[in-house]
Design an enzyme around this catalytic site. Sequence first.
Site, PDB file in Angstrom:
ATOM      1  CG  HIS A  67      -2.194   0.888   1.192  1.00 21.03           C
ATOM      2  ND1 HIS A  67      -2.250   1.808   2.282  1.00 21.03           N
ATOM      3  CD2 HIS A  67      -2.828   1.197   0.270  1.00 21.03           C
ATOM      4  CE1 HIS A  67      -3.221   2.691   2.019  1.00 21.03           C
ATOM      5  NE2 HIS A  67      -3.886   2.042   0.835  1.00 21.03           N
ATOM      6  CE  LYS A 121      -1.173   5.171  -1.211  1.00 20.83           C
ATOM      7  NZ  LYS A 121      -1.849   4.473  -0.167  1.00 20.83           N
ATOM      8  CG  ASP A 123      19.546  12.156  -8.850  1.00 18.17           C
ATOM      9  OD1 ASP A 123      19.227  11.068  -9.445  1.00 18.17           O
ATOM     10  OD2 ASP A 123      19.565  13.328  -9.157  1.00 18.17           O
ATOM     11  CG  HIS A 181      -7.106   8.577  -0.068  1.00 15.58           C
ATOM     12  ND1 HIS A 181      -5.789   8.443  -0.554  1.00 15.58           N
ATOM     13  CD2 HIS A 181      -7.793   7.477  -0.095  1.00 15.58           C
ATOM     14  CE1 HIS A 181      -5.730   6.906  -0.616  1.00 15.58           C
ATOM     15  NE2 HIS A 181      -6.782   6.514  -0.489  1.00 15.58           N
ATOM     16  CE  LYS A 202      -4.146   6.509   2.609  1.00 17.17           C
ATOM     17  NZ  LYS A 202      -5.700   6.084   2.863  1.00 17.17           N
ATOM     18  CG  ASP A 242       0.585  17.145  22.940  1.00 19.70           C
ATOM     19  OD1 ASP A 242      -0.606  16.932  22.761  1.00 19.70           O
ATOM     20  OD2 ASP A 242       1.350  16.555  23.472  1.00 19.70           O
TER      21      ASP A 242
END
Length: 473
Positions: free
Chosen positions: A215, A217, A222, A391, A393, A398
């Site tokens: 899952h 991404k 470089d 979408h 996450k 704090d």
Amino acid sequence: MLTTLLIIYIITAFITIGSIILYGSNPSRSLGWILVIIFVPYAGAITYILFGVNRREFKIYTLKRALQRRMYDQKHLKNSVSENQVLFKSPKNRKLASLLKNSSHFQAIGGNKVTVLNSGTQAYKTIFEKLKTAKKFIHVEFYILEDCKILEELYQIFKNKIEESVEVRMIYDAIGSFELKRKSIKKFKDIGVKVYPIMPIKFGSIIFAINFRNHRKIIIIDGEIGFIGGVNISDKYISSQSDLGIWDDEHVCIEGPAVESLHKVFIKDYYFAANNESLLQEKYLPKIEEKGDSVVQIVASEPDSDYSIILYQYLSLINIADTCIYIANPYFMPNRPLLEGIKMAALGGIKIKLLIPEKSDSLLAKYSMQSYFQELLQVGIEIYRSSNFLHSKMIITDKEIVSVGSGNFDHRSFEQNFETNALIYDEKIAVKISNSFLKDCEKGSILTIEEHNARPFYNKILEGLARLFSPLL
């Protein structure tokens, strides 16, 4: 014939129930699986193999684990980032960083520049700009690759870079990118991109692979620039493709020594997908100069790792909070420890705000999330609903520490997926993301306990049923 089928059933049931008794970690869940296997012949055992096996006991990626041990062996990784390791003065930061280092093997690294990208349009714009600066190599890893304008722009950039002798590698999840056309894959291969699926669905391995998805991404340029977050390669993030509207997401660009940790995640996954160790060469892990003053710790989890690392991270961020916790997630379906942890924080006086999408791309996820609202609202947690499909996450503690990445608050991210988050110990970044979060809450609608209690009775039935199946989402 019936006798043969009965013998097969008894043998299969005996083996699977034996496995549950030996390796089941949750008594009530184990008992549930045993009942399913007994009363649903054949299908019960198959369902258990697909969705119920404790992968932390059955190491399904032994080659990958062997490489992981090598990855942290200084004999093979001479250019270590240990010199940039941060020794926190704050006890709570020190405890959190130590926990994640010991479980995920990546330490908190200083000297980074972090750029917040809080929309798909902004993320793609920055990604494309940085890709065009590549001099040596580009490494790309996504859960979803779709045939779309964004993918076509990636193709054109890759084509130009390869003509400049830049190496390009791309790996993708076989299920997440299931709709990606073969001719599109061939198109990338024809220009010299090294393209591989992760855990392709093949006869003989489907029962081991179908439920365990990559899952992540990730983009590495470089070895010095990294991208991580929730944005996939899809036009959903730049234009409305359905009644969900444009997908809202959070992504970050990291420049500095912490990119090496992120790159190691890609290297392991590339080895697993391509069965190629070429990326262990020193040229792919250059020494990275400090680019800023942000401290970043990469948090990576796998279905056969020894610990539920994403769960540990989220629990710790909740437990160390002194004043407030902000959570944005499209699939907020916490397990019992996380649910109790967040309720305890709220009862202890911590201000907690939860931002979720008003509409969901999954009815099962929608009703499963709603099944938790009563418990959350009763302890004073504020629940906001975004009009667009949120979408992101993300969790902020704090207004000092923020996590951005691919990990959801659900069983799949805790136990079944390959996930990666970036934990950023930087008050300026945390405040910036917090302000954006609070604006999104203001734009959305707040859910009151009166409104929730007034929902139709059939909704409550659907919520209960959806919650039962939430581990399968």
